[in-house]
Motif scaffolding. Structure first.
Motif, PDB file in Angstrom:
ATOM      1  N   LYS A   1      10.041   0.300  -7.679  1.00  0.00           N
ATOM      2  CA  LYS A   1       8.756   1.004  -7.703  1.00  0.00           C
ATOM      3  C   LYS A   1       7.874   0.534  -6.544  1.00  0.00           C
ATOM      4  O   LYS A   1       7.522  -0.634  -6.441  1.00  0.00           O
ATOM      5  CB  LYS A   1       8.048   0.767  -9.030  1.00  0.00           C
ATOM      6  N   GLY A   2       7.586   1.456  -5.633  1.00  0.00           N
ATOM      7  CA  GLY A   2       6.753   1.157  -4.471  1.00  0.00           C
ATOM      8  C   GLY A   2       7.450   0.400  -3.365  1.00  0.00           C
ATOM      9  O   GLY A   2       6.815  -0.005  -2.385  1.00  0.00           O
ATOM     10  N   ALA A   3       8.757   0.195  -3.470  1.00  0.00           N
ATOM     11  CA  ALA A   3       9.490  -0.664  -2.530  1.00  0.00           C
ATOM     12  C   ALA A   3       9.795   0.012  -1.198  1.00  0.00           C
ATOM     13  O   ALA A   3       9.794   1.234  -1.076  1.00  0.00           O
ATOM     14  CB  ALA A   3      10.809  -1.122  -3.168  1.00  0.00           C
TER      15      ALA A   3
ATOM     16  N   LEU B   1      11.238   4.264  -5.325  1.00  0.00           N
ATOM     17  CA  LEU B   1      11.332   3.841  -3.933  1.00  0.00           C
ATOM     18  C   LEU B   1      10.358   4.673  -3.099  1.00  0.00           C
ATOM     19  O   LEU B   1      10.316   5.896  -3.230  1.00  0.00           O
ATOM     20  CB  LEU B   1      12.766   4.029  -3.433  1.00  0.00           C
ATOM     21  N   LYS B   2       9.562   4.034  -2.235  1.00  0.00           N
ATOM     22  CA  LYS B   2       8.558   4.756  -1.446  1.00  0.00           C
ATOM     23  C   LYS B   2       8.843   4.794   0.046  1.00  0.00           C
ATOM     24  O   LYS B   2       8.266   5.603   0.760  1.00  0.00           O
ATOM     25  CB  LYS B   2       7.161   4.143  -1.652  1.00  0.00           C
ATOM     26  N   CYS B   3       9.723   3.928   0.533  1.00  0.00           N
ATOM     27  CA  CYS B   3       9.927   3.867   1.978  1.00  0.00           C
ATOM     28  C   CYS B   3      11.353   3.442   2.291  1.00  0.00           C
ATOM     29  O   CYS B   3      11.856   2.469   1.731  1.00  0.00           O
ATOM     30  CB  CYS B   3       8.932   2.873   2.574  1.00  0.00           C
TER      31      CYS B   3
ATOM     32  N   GLU C   1       0.810  -1.220   0.000  1.00  0.00           N
ATOM     33  CA  GLU C   1       0.000   0.000   0.000  1.00  0.00           C
ATOM     34  C   GLU C   1       0.847   1.275   0.000  1.00  0.00           C
ATOM     35  O   GLU C   1       0.294   2.379  -0.024  1.00  0.00           O
ATOM     36  CB  GLU C   1      -0.898   0.030   1.240  1.00  0.00           C
ATOM     37  N   LEU C   2       2.146   1.157   0.045  1.00  0.00           N
ATOM     38  CA  LEU C   2       3.007   2.324   0.191  1.00  0.00           C
ATOM     39  C   LEU C   2       2.846   3.336  -0.944  1.00  0.00           C
ATOM     40  O   LEU C   2       2.837   4.537  -0.694  1.00  0.00           O
ATOM     41  CB  LEU C   2       4.472   1.906   0.307  1.00  0.00           C
TER      42      LEU C   2
ATOM     43  N   ALA D   1       7.734   9.981  -0.935  1.00  0.00           N
ATOM     44  CA  ALA D   1       8.224   8.858  -0.135  1.00  0.00           C
ATOM     45  C   ALA D   1       8.253   9.220   1.339  1.00  0.00           C
ATOM     46  O   ALA D   1       8.079  10.377   1.730  1.00  0.00           O
ATOM     47  CB  ALA D   1       9.622   8.450  -0.605  1.00  0.00           C
ATOM     48  N   VAL D   2       8.523   8.222   2.165  1.00  0.00           N
ATOM     49  CA  VAL D   2       8.523   8.385   3.613  1.00  0.00           C
ATOM     50  C   VAL D   2       9.749   7.691   4.203  1.00  0.00           C
ATOM     51  O   VAL D   2      10.251   6.709   3.642  1.00  0.00           O
ATOM     52  CB  VAL D   2       7.202   7.826   4.211  1.00  0.00           C
TER      53      VAL D   2
END
Length: 175
Positions: free
Chosen positions: A56-58, A97-99, A10-11, A119-120
């Motif tokens: 992507k989204g990792a 990268l998201k997190c 869900e990131l 991102a966070v």
């Protein structure tokens, strides 16, 4: 403050909604990568090769877990100092990268790249690697086995306790 239950899948859609100081229980897939692995990943990208995991989204956990004791999927798995990955992070954030999970502060360049990519940065408690390991249900080396504890591993997390250190707006609990 209530804990946010979040899955790594869900990131991409939820990272922008997280705010500095919120507590998160993270489940799903994360990849360990530290400085040596980051250097190799960037070299792969420079050669036009695919990285060892989809960016992507990792979620990347800056950790170098110890070998697994009998009956456990992983040994102690506490966070490492995130600033060592700062030279590489903006490029990975640009690629989706998201997190990022680790400990300590981040450079202004990383914070700016996080804002641009949505991102966070989640903080794990340093010195609690044995407790963190209890939230990891699976561990598999997927790249750079020669790096030992710094090899890239695919982890399956279950309710891994984290705090939003820096959000996608640049809000921060870090001094």
């Amino acid at each position: 403050m209530d804990e946010i239950i979040l899955n790594t899948s869900e990131l991409a859609e939820r990272a922008r909604d997280l705010r500095a100081g919120q507590r998160v229980l993270l489940s799903g897939t994360a990849y360990t990568s530290r400085d040596a692995a980051h250097k190799r990943i960037i070299e792969m990208l420079d050669r036009g090769e695919e990285p060892p995991y989809p960016l992507k989204g990792a979620a990347i956990y800056y950790a170098g877990p110890t070998p697994a004791p009998e009956g456990m999927p992983i040994g102690s798995c506490g966070p490492t100092t995130s600033a060592r990955m700062d030279p590489y992070a903006p490029r990975l954030l640009d690629l989706g990268l998201k997190c990022m999970i680790g400990k300590g502060g981040r450079s202004p360049q990383v914070v700016e790249a996080m804002k641009q990519s949505g991102a966070v940065y989640l903080c794990a408690v340093g010195g609690a690697g044995a407790l963190a390991a209890k939230c990891i249900t699976e561990c598999q080396v997927i790249a750079f086995e020669d790096l030992g504890c710094e090899s890239v591993k695919r982890l399956t997390l279950r309710d891994f306790p984290l705090i939003v250190g820096i959000d996608s707006l640049g809000g921060s609990i870090l001094v």
